[in-house]
Design a protein around this motif. Structure first.
Motif, PDB file in Angstrom:
ATOM      1  N   GLN A  27     -17.381  -5.972 -14.999  1.00  0.00           N
ATOM      2  CA  GLN A  27     -17.744  -7.383 -15.004  1.00  0.00           C
ATOM      3  C   GLN A  27     -18.672  -7.607 -13.830  1.00  0.00           C
ATOM      4  OE1 GLN A  27     -14.745 -10.322 -14.666  1.00  0.00           O
ATOM      5  NE2 GLN A  27     -14.627 -10.627 -16.853  1.00  0.00           N
ATOM      6  N   ILE A  28     -19.893  -7.938 -14.113  1.00  0.00           N
ATOM      7  CA  ILE A  28     -20.879  -8.100 -13.057  1.00  0.00           C
ATOM      8  C   ILE A  28     -20.992  -9.583 -12.725  1.00  0.00           C
ATOM      9  CG2 ILE A  28     -23.261  -7.667 -12.373  1.00  0.00           C
ATOM     10  CD1 ILE A  28     -23.226  -5.452 -14.579  1.00  0.00           C
ATOM     11  N   SER A  29     -20.512  -9.959 -11.593  1.00  0.00           N
ATOM     12  CA  SER A  29     -20.527 -11.324 -11.045  1.00  0.00           C
ATOM     13  C   SER A  29     -19.993 -12.379 -12.024  1.00  0.00           C
ATOM     14  CB  SER A  29     -21.929 -11.701 -10.557  1.00  0.00           C
ATOM     15  OG  SER A  29     -22.831 -11.830 -11.623  1.00  0.00           O
ATOM     16  N   GLY A  30     -19.094 -11.995 -12.885  1.00  0.00           N
ATOM     17  CA  GLY A  30     -18.460 -12.938 -13.791  1.00  0.00           C
ATOM     18  C   GLY A  30     -19.304 -13.401 -14.954  1.00  0.00           C
ATOM     19  N   TYR A  31     -20.564 -13.026 -14.997  1.00  0.00           N
ATOM     20  CA  TYR A  31     -21.452 -13.490 -16.058  1.00  0.00           C
ATOM     21  C   TYR A  31     -21.828 -12.412 -17.053  1.00  0.00           C
ATOM     22  CZ  TYR A  31     -22.152 -18.056 -14.031  1.00  0.00           C
ATOM     23  OH  TYR A  31     -21.952 -19.323 -13.576  1.00  0.00           O
ATOM     24  N   LEU A  32     -21.765 -11.178 -16.673  1.00  0.00           N
ATOM     25  CA  LEU A  32     -22.188 -10.096 -17.557  1.00  0.00           C
ATOM     26  C   LEU A  32     -20.978  -9.304 -18.042  1.00  0.00           C
ATOM     27  CD1 LEU A  32     -25.301  -8.810 -15.616  1.00  0.00           C
ATOM     28  CD2 LEU A  32     -25.280 -10.141 -17.702  1.00  0.00           C
ATOM     29  N   ASN A  33     -20.685  -9.444 -19.312  1.00  0.00           N
ATOM     30  CA  ASN A  33     -19.601  -8.703 -19.937  1.00  0.00           C
ATOM     31  C   ASN A  33     -20.153  -8.015 -21.180  1.00  0.00           C
ATOM     32  OD1 ASN A  33     -18.496 -11.497 -18.915  1.00  0.00           O
ATOM     33  ND2 ASN A  33     -16.897  -9.992 -18.607  1.00  0.00           N
ATOM     34  N   PHE A 140     -22.925 -25.526 -19.918  1.00  0.00           N
ATOM     35  CA  PHE A 140     -24.126 -24.792 -19.537  1.00  0.00           C
ATOM     36  C   PHE A 140     -23.818 -23.508 -18.780  1.00  0.00           C
ATOM     37  CE2 PHE A 140     -25.810 -29.069 -20.290  1.00  0.00           C
ATOM     38  CZ  PHE A 140     -26.745 -28.739 -21.274  1.00  0.00           C
ATOM     39  N   SER A 141     -22.780 -23.488 -17.984  1.00  0.00           N
ATOM     40  CA  SER A 141     -22.424 -22.232 -17.313  1.00  0.00           C
ATOM     41  C   SER A 141     -21.889 -21.220 -18.329  1.00  0.00           C
ATOM     42  CB  SER A 141     -21.416 -22.466 -16.195  1.00  0.00           C
ATOM     43  OG  SER A 141     -20.204 -22.942 -16.710  1.00  0.00           O
ATOM     44  N   THR A 142     -21.174 -21.707 -19.325  1.00  0.00           N
ATOM     45  CA  THR A 142     -20.699 -20.811 -20.381  1.00  0.00           C
ATOM     46  C   THR A 142     -21.863 -20.335 -21.239  1.00  0.00           C
ATOM     47  OG1 THR A 142     -18.603 -21.995 -20.407  1.00  0.00           O
ATOM     48  CG2 THR A 142     -19.044 -20.565 -22.266  1.00  0.00           C
ATOM     49  N   LEU A 143     -22.814 -21.209 -21.508  1.00  0.00           N
ATOM     50  CA  LEU A 143     -23.997 -20.809 -22.274  1.00  0.00           C
ATOM     51  C   LEU A 143     -24.803 -19.759 -21.515  1.00  0.00           C
ATOM     52  CD1 LEU A 143     -25.562 -21.271 -24.885  1.00  0.00           C
ATOM     53  CD2 LEU A 143     -26.858 -23.044 -23.685  1.00  0.00           C
ATOM     54  N   LEU A 144     -24.904 -19.910 -20.209  1.00  0.00           N
ATOM     55  CA  LEU A 144     -25.580 -18.894 -19.395  1.00  0.00           C
ATOM     56  C   LEU A 144     -24.844 -17.565 -19.497  1.00  0.00           C
ATOM     57  CD1 LEU A 144     -27.744 -18.124 -17.298  1.00  0.00           C
ATOM     58  CD2 LEU A 144     -26.118 -18.841 -15.530  1.00  0.00           C
ATOM     59  N   ARG A 145     -23.538 -17.613 -19.457  1.00  0.00           N
ATOM     60  CA  ARG A 145     -22.718 -16.404 -19.602  1.00  0.00           C
ATOM     61  C   ARG A 145     -22.929 -15.769 -20.979  1.00  0.00           C
ATOM     62  NH1 ARG A 145     -16.215 -16.265 -19.573  1.00  0.00           N
ATOM     63  NH2 ARG A 145     -15.999 -14.015 -19.625  1.00  0.00           N
ATOM     64  N   LEU A 151     -27.651 -10.397 -23.778  1.00  0.00           N
ATOM     65  CA  LEU A 151     -28.774  -9.519 -23.436  1.00  0.00           C
ATOM     66  C   LEU A 151     -28.286  -8.128 -23.040  1.00  0.00           C
ATOM     67  CD1 LEU A 151     -31.070 -11.975 -21.450  1.00  0.00           C
ATOM     68  CD2 LEU A 151     -31.477 -11.006 -23.721  1.00  0.00           C
ATOM     69  N   LEU A 152     -27.267  -8.079 -22.190  1.00  0.00           N
ATOM     70  CA  LEU A 152     -26.724  -6.782 -21.775  1.00  0.00           C
ATOM     71  C   LEU A 152     -26.103  -6.038 -22.950  1.00  0.00           C
ATOM     72  CD1 LEU A 152     -26.160  -4.767 -19.511  1.00  0.00           C
ATOM     73  CD2 LEU A 152     -24.020  -5.981 -19.088  1.00  0.00           C
ATOM     74  N   SER A 153     -25.364  -6.738 -23.791  1.00  0.00           N
ATOM     75  CA  SER A 153     -24.723  -6.092 -24.940  1.00  0.00           C
ATOM     76  C   SER A 153     -25.750  -5.556 -25.929  1.00  0.00           C
ATOM     77  CB  SER A 153     -23.785  -7.068 -25.653  1.00  0.00           C
ATOM     78  OG  SER A 153     -22.713  -7.419 -24.822  1.00  0.00           O
TER      79      SER A 153
END
Length: 167
Positions: A27-33, A140-145, A151-153
């Motif tokens: 988990q990279i800074s809580g946003y990238l899973n 919006f924070s969830t949409l950013l996540r 993108l990573l997936s």
């Protein structure tokens, strides 16, 4: 038939193990899973009966839920993408374009597979993360996540097609 079944059981087990043992820990800074296990639903043959696709989506989602202790979130999101998969394939494919029964990268154009992956992953992540939060207060924070994890997936899924799934 048996060869097809063994192939997909191996893909199921390998994707779940990669997801549970490696990617869930990353988990990279809580946003990238990154979630690669949805590749199983994406790579099922287009000729597979719809109930098989839905059941497979449920089983792989439930398996990830059991190991992730996430109470059905992955199962719900994966069944959703299994349900909308035929609509997405029909909407992104031209009528004159010949789509192979196996929707992998090698069998189809790169642009088609990239678009297919991006749409499927975005819908999966949207459902998963908003069910996880179960509120629109942090929309919006969830949409950013959702966007960053998608993108990573997609990157990991396309990379896996180049490296592993060379059918």
């Amino acid at each position: 038939m048996i060869r097809w079944l063994i192939k997909y059981v191996v893909i199921f087990v390998v994707l779940v193990l990669i997801q549970v043992l490696f990617l869930n820990q990353m988990q990279i800074s809580g946003y990238l899973n990154p979630y690669i296990y949805i590749l199983f639903v994406m790579l099922l043959p287009l000729s597979a009966p719809r109930y098989i696709v839905l059941l497979s989506g449920f089983l792989i989602g439930l398996t990830v839920d059991i190991f992730s202790n996430s109470l059905g979130l992955h199962a719900a999101a994966t069944v959703f993408i299994a349900y909308i998969r035929p609509f997405i394939i029909r909407s992104i494919s031209d009528r004159e374009e010949e789509i192979n029964d196996y929707p992998g990268l090698k069998q189809n154009k790169f642009s088609w597979f990239l678009y297919y992956s991006a749409v499927m992953v975005f819908f999966h992540h949207f459902i998963l993360f908003y069910l996880e939060i179960f509120s629109f207060t942090q929309f919006f924070s969830t949409l950013l996540r959702v966007v960053l994890s998608s993108l990573l997936s997609v990157f990991v899924i396309v990379l896996s097609q180049f490296l592993i799934f060379r059918e």
